[in-house]
Design a protein around this motif. Structure first.
Motif, PDB file in Angstrom:
ATOM      1  N   ASP A  88       0.811  -1.219   0.000  1.00 22.71           N
ATOM      2  CA  ASP A  88       0.000   0.000   0.000  1.00 22.71           C
ATOM      3  C   ASP A  88       0.846   1.272   0.000  1.00 22.71           C
ATOM      4  OD1 ASP A  88      -2.405  -1.245  -0.191  1.00 22.71           O
ATOM      5  OD2 ASP A  88      -2.952  -1.066   1.923  1.00 22.71           O
TER       6      ASP A  88
ATOM      7  N   ILE B 158      -0.161   4.230  -2.738  1.00 22.93           N
ATOM      8  CA  ILE B 158      -0.585   5.605  -2.486  1.00 22.93           C
ATOM      9  C   ILE B 158       0.411   6.600  -3.060  1.00 22.93           C
ATOM     10  CG2 ILE B 158       0.452   5.794  -0.179  1.00 22.93           C
ATOM     11  CD1 ILE B 158      -2.909   7.257  -1.473  1.00 22.93           C
TER      12      ILE B 158
ATOM     13  N   VAL C 146      -8.267   7.797   1.541  1.00 22.62           N
ATOM     14  CA  VAL C 146      -7.858   6.397   1.463  1.00 22.62           C
ATOM     15  C   VAL C 146      -8.853   5.549   2.240  1.00 22.62           C
ATOM     16  CG1 VAL C 146      -6.188   4.778   2.481  1.00 22.62           C
ATOM     17  CG2 VAL C 146      -5.401   6.602   0.977  1.00 22.62           C
TER      18      VAL C 146
ATOM     19  N   CYS D  91       0.532   7.764   3.926  1.00 25.27           N
ATOM     20  CA  CYS D  91      -0.630   8.578   3.539  1.00 25.27           C
ATOM     21  C   CYS D  91      -0.388  10.050   3.871  1.00 25.27           C
ATOM     22  CB  CYS D  91      -1.878   8.066   4.242  1.00 25.27           C
ATOM     23  SG  CYS D  91      -2.483   6.486   3.612  1.00 25.27           S
TER      24      CYS D  91
ATOM     25  N   VAL E 143      -2.698  12.850   1.986  1.00 23.72           N
ATOM     26  CA  VAL E 143      -4.042  12.279   2.073  1.00 23.72           C
ATOM     27  C   VAL E 143      -4.819  13.029   3.147  1.00 23.72           C
ATOM     28  CG1 VAL E 143      -5.343  10.203   2.726  1.00 23.72           C
ATOM     29  CG2 VAL E 143      -3.342  10.020   1.217  1.00 23.72           C
TER      30      VAL E 143
END
Length: 335
Positions: free
Chosen positions: A164, A168, A182, A200, A205
């Protein structure tokens, strides 16, 4: 009401193809199976019809067959005068109550000749910016999808697997100007939570949804969260809000979880009282399911009502989407 006939309920199952495949941490699907409720009442003023749509969700132990059976069982209660207020006590939160609750609201609006927002004492809804969801895939595939949608103001990125951090970063590089949400769908673990949250934060994010499994999310209260974390699977209705203290900064309010618009509006008020940010979310479904949620969206910091955009086609009189904006429904659809 004198001279009114009892409400007649019908529930039907519809299958709507998804454009491609919709993939999250729990798996992939190629169609949306929805249940549509129709309430019809004959009166001295004429014939009136209200509709609602729900998505039975296996994650919560729901099946299409069980939801239809629950709705069929409600027919006898309707003959005895079951109304929307009594429904909140007669049926538990979930998909079945959602469809019936929203059908009640639509019927009330049609009978009164007034929109639902007016009946609920709310201002007229305005267009809102909605997220557009990118399915879970390899970093390269997700970067390609993000590049195609880079002009959208808000993207929701499905994560929840190994790699992940790379996913991202790839999405952010491909969509440098978009605001990002997310959604891990309970797919992270205690071992990778902090590294994924840090990735993130580095990718700017704005919000992370449900990183850890519901019931196993206490770690969120023991770490420094570098960005807001939103409860989804960990929260359903007002009764579940108390358990979020110290762990979450926001709540994703979905009508299929709350059991309809009635509880959703009450939940918005209670969540705001508790200092939680609001996200208006949805399952993959048609515009009929999104329409009531537009009233929740008016109070939401984040709006994710892109269900119809993920389908190969929408139903007649569907919601209007223009670029990143979603517009309120017309009475021909709902409300």
């Amino acid at each position: 009401m004198v001279n009114d006939q009892p409400l007649v309920l019908s529930a039907s199952v519809e299958h709507w193809p998804i454009a491609g495949t919709f993939t999250i941490s729990r798996g992939a699907k190629t169609e949306a199976a929805v249940v549509v409720v129709e309430l019809v009442q004959e009166s001295v003023q004429g014939s009136f019809r209200g509709r609602g749509e729900c998505v039975p969700y296996a994650r919560y132990g729901e099946t299409v067959e069980a939801v239809v059976a629950t709705l069929d069982a409600a027919k006898s209660s309707l003959k005895r005068g079951l109304d929307r207020t009594a429904l909140q006590r007669a049926m538990p939160p979930g998909a079945a109550r959602n469809a019936l609750d929203c059908a009640f609201w639509d019927l009330e609006a049609k009978r009164a000749g007034r929109p639902v927002h007016a009946l609920a004492g709310l201002p007229a809804p305005a267009p809102r910016i909605t997220a557009y969801t990118l399915s879970l895939d390899t970093p390269d595939k997700m970067a390609e999808a993000a590049a195609r949608s880079a002009a959208r103001k808000l993207l929701k990125v499905k994560l929840g697997g190994d790699g992940d951090v790379a996913r991202i970063a790839a999405v952010r590089a491909a969509a440098p100007q978009s605001d990002l949400i997310v959604d891990a769908n309970e797919g992270w673990t205690a071992a990778n939570l902090e590294a994924n949250l840090a990735a993130c934060a580095a990718a700017r994010v704005s919000l992370v949804e449900q990183p850890l499994p519901a019931g196993r999310d206490d770690m969120l209260a023991t770490i420094a969260r570098p960005l807001p974390v939103c409860a989804d699977e960990s929260v359903h209705d007002r009764a579940s809000l108390g358990a979020l203290a110290g762990k979450y900064d926001a709540v994703n309010i979905k009508l299929d979880k709350t059991g309809g618009l009635t509880e959703a509006l009450a939940m918005v008020a209670e969540a705001e009282r508790l200092g939680l940010q609001i996200m208006a979310g949805c399952m993959v479904a048609t515009s009929l399911a999104m329409a009531p949620a537009m009233l929740v969206a008016q109070r939401a910091r984040f709006v994710d009502l892109d269900g119809p955009l993920l389908l190969a086609r929408d139903r007649a009189n569907g919601l209007q989407y223009r670029d990143s904006q979603i517009f309120p429904p017309t009475p021909a659809l709902w409300g």
